[in-house]
Design an enzyme around this catalytic site. Sequence first.
Site, PDB file in Angstrom:
ATOM      1  N   ARG A  29       6.469   6.532  -9.254  1.00  0.00           N
ATOM      2  CA  ARG A  29       6.923   6.811  -8.326  1.00  0.00           C
ATOM      3  C   ARG A  29       5.411   7.544  -7.749  1.00  0.00           C
ATOM      4  O   ARG A  29       4.948   7.065  -6.863  1.00  0.00           O
ATOM      5  CB  ARG A  29       7.404   7.489  -8.275  1.00  0.00           C
ATOM      6  CG  ARG A  29       8.142   8.876  -6.570  1.00  0.00           C
ATOM      7  CD  ARG A  29       8.846   9.453  -6.644  1.00  0.00           C
ATOM      8  NE  ARG A  29      10.626   8.412  -6.738  1.00  0.00           N
ATOM      9  CZ  ARG A  29      11.876   9.606  -7.634  1.00  0.00           C
ATOM     10  NH1 ARG A  29      11.398  11.038  -7.182  1.00  0.00           N
ATOM     11  NH2 ARG A  29      12.770   8.896  -7.438  1.00  0.00           N
ATOM     12  N   HIS A  75      11.953  -2.469  -2.332  1.00  0.00           N
ATOM     13  CA  HIS A  75      11.708  -0.778  -2.625  1.00  0.00           C
ATOM     14  C   HIS A  75      13.384  -0.347  -2.089  1.00  0.00           C
ATOM     15  O   HIS A  75      12.905   0.019  -1.280  1.00  0.00           O
ATOM     16  CB  HIS A  75      10.499  -0.094  -1.997  1.00  0.00           C
ATOM     17  CG  HIS A  75      10.081   1.205  -2.912  1.00  0.00           C
ATOM     18  ND1 HIS A  75       9.085   1.516  -3.794  1.00  0.00           N
ATOM     19  CD2 HIS A  75      10.229   2.331  -2.043  1.00  0.00           C
ATOM     20  CE1 HIS A  75       9.019   2.634  -4.363  1.00  0.00           C
ATOM     21  NE2 HIS A  75       9.650   3.126  -2.789  1.00  0.00           N
ATOM     22  N   TYR A 119       7.842   1.594  16.909  1.00  0.00           N
ATOM     23  CA  TYR A 119       6.471   1.393  18.177  1.00  0.00           C
ATOM     24  C   TYR A 119       4.909   0.910  17.260  1.00  0.00           C
ATOM     25  O   TYR A 119       4.357   0.318  18.461  1.00  0.00           O
ATOM     26  CB  TYR A 119       6.758   2.808  18.608  1.00  0.00           C
ATOM     27  CG  TYR A 119       7.504   3.447  19.323  1.00  0.00           C
ATOM     28  CD1 TYR A 119       7.998   2.464  20.277  1.00  0.00           C
ATOM     29  CD2 TYR A 119       8.045   4.297  18.350  1.00  0.00           C
ATOM     30  CE1 TYR A 119       9.500   2.932  21.134  1.00  0.00           C
ATOM     31  CE2 TYR A 119       9.425   5.038  19.619  1.00  0.00           C
ATOM     32  CZ  TYR A 119       9.553   4.464  20.646  1.00  0.00           C
ATOM     33  OH  TYR A 119      11.019   4.619  21.186  1.00  0.00           O
TER      34      TYR A 119
END
Length: 800
Positions: A29, A75, A119
């Site tokens: 991580r 993931h 967006y």
Amino acid sequence: MSEIIQDLSLEDVIGDRFGRYSKYIIQERALPDVRDGLKPVQRRILYAMYSSGNTYDKNFRKSAKTVGDVIGQYHPHGDSSVYDAMVRLSQGWKLCHVLIEMQGNNGSIDNDPAAAMRYTEAKLSRISEELLRDINKETVPFMPNYDDTTLEPMVLPARLPNLLINGSTGISAGYATDIPPHNLGEVIQATLKFIDNPDITVAQLMKYVKGPDFPTGGIIQGIDGIKKAYETGKGKIIVRSKVEDEELRNGRKQLIVTEVPYEVNKSSLVKKMDELRADKKVDGIVEVRDETDRTGLRIAIELKKDVNSEAVLNYLYKNTDLQVAYNFNMVAISEGRPVLMGIRQFIDSYLNHQIDVVTKRTRYELDHAESRMHIVEGLMKALSILDEVIKLIRASKNKKDAKDNLVAEFDFTEAQAEAIVTLQLYRLTNTDIVQLQEEHDELKSLIGRLKNILDDHSALLNVIKEELTEIRNRFKQGRLSSIEAEISEIKIDKEVMIPSETVIMSVTKHGYIKRTSLRSYNASGVNEIGVKDGDVLMKHQEVNTLDTALVFTNKGRYLFIPVHKLAEIKWKELGQHVSQIVPLDEGEFIIDAYCESDFKPDAFYILATRHGMIKRSNVSMFKTSRFNKPLVAMKVKDDDEIINVMRIDSTQLITVITNKGMSLTYSSDELSDTGLRAAGVKSINLKDEDFAVLTQVISANNSILMATQRGSLKRIGFKVLQTAKRAQRGITLLKELKKSPHRIVAADVIQPEHTTYTIYSDKQQESGAIKDIHLSEQYTNGSFIVDTSEFGEIIDLEVN
């Protein structure tokens, strides 16, 4: 399903579970891999975009689709964590070379959040292709994804040293990493030099890698810190903003900030500077404006006229993020473990990875070239006996039979027979035979070159060098951060921090101190000062807020109090007790107070004690940076105390008056300069049970007023005093009486401006005119002023 209950201690369970969790977040991580410089989520994002064809030469694609691909295939975590990582890879103020190009709002240096992923649009950047290049040529190991439906790479080929170029930051369990970005051209040049000379030293590498190169620019100070970090993995540098002076039309100046330190939030920086201005922590700033636009970063700090811009800038460097410390902590995952590494280990690990990648790629290409050459040789052989091959194929029952017949009749291999039977008719022309021959020659040359790379380590290293050089030539850019060898010392000028203002500082006998504006003082008058019952004004003087008050106590200590730190209180109101500013011991009280503006060594403080000790110390010795506790001015015995403090700037006469009426006058030149912790020397040779009542500077136009315990006042002129040497017994001032002798309990030197006196008992006080006390000769006891049976014994005297 059988139930199994284990009896385990909580310590063992928590330790085991936390150990597993720690291992996961360290390896999977928070920390980057030393080989490709990526954390797992970053690697998965890049690979998902690559495998779905979302590359730099294609159109942009909605970020939400990429996030969905990453979550669905590689993931299985929250979409925000994936999108945040994706956005960071596209931010030019975080990375020197962005790995993702993003269309739309991808955040800002003000820490504004990016637009929602529905967006924005994204695709891989051109340089990220170099991280993924050759990934389909079996160059890196793959492992099953979380649900075993596909494979994902454990590391990317990384054809450039990405970890040093883009840096990394992360926090895991027990480990953290802070690797700064560097200049691509410098890092690749250092890698090339490392290939040529594996024993190259850090100092030699630093000829090529000058230091970090932050995408936000700035000025880096401290080459020693850089060298230490490159050697050990840990080091500290200072990063300061790039600031220029700019003249305005009205004669004012403004400071223009064009570059800020790495990972500093610009809007927070502007807000902090403006708060310092609004709170008057720094004087001289008119306005702080953020003038950043599409042309670049720009913060304008407009200054007042005739303000020292360098002093203001130093204050801002010290108290805001205009200058920050960057601490190297170069930790990366190497061979599955977190390791703190220097620059040589980084380059060495990366180079070993490249040797492995190029070796596997070469082996893969060699296998493919040899397979193709085998097919080409079969086709060439078939074309040379074309008629027989056609006849045999026509006589065969089906494709399989044809293949078997070719293998049996003409000694073709299975692969060659497959290629022959699937051959298209147009390939049987004469031109195709020539093309096959040319392809055969090319393959032969390629195989020879590939075998040479595998057999000759130098040739393999040359391939790495050529490819790195090509990448450097395509992507190199000039340095953004400049480097200075030494860390500049920041000198804070207090005139910048404090508005210069003339005020009145007052101190009372009971220890109340304050500063008052001239307006409040002039409106009230000196006699209207606010004091408690029984307290009186000891001293008041006109000072500047830039000055420092030195408040002396009876214990031989002094308090160092900048005037601007005194509470501003109206003249008619009670001041702040000095013990609220600096704590005092029990039985410790104020003797006197003075103000210093510059502590230049052109004056002295003289301190005298009740037991006849005296010392002289230079003013410069009293300067300190500690405000929170009393400081030693003179070493005083437990049964002794300070009675007077004098400040002189030239040779003066000092007179000593004792309780039994002795007087000694001598020159201040007889005192040598001593340190603050010295006990001083003997001022007067005291008789048994005698003690000093007054030690003060005196001049020819002064007189001395003395009060005895029996209510008598005696005033003597300067001519009565006899100048002698220090440490003598002196002359007698009082007439000795066998019964109830007079003893001097208080005395004061009368200056020409003094007109009145006040005497105090423990019950009351009485004032009178000094001119009414006539000058006396040497052997007199003065004139009785009060009846002690009614007034009480005199304990103190004050002249005004």
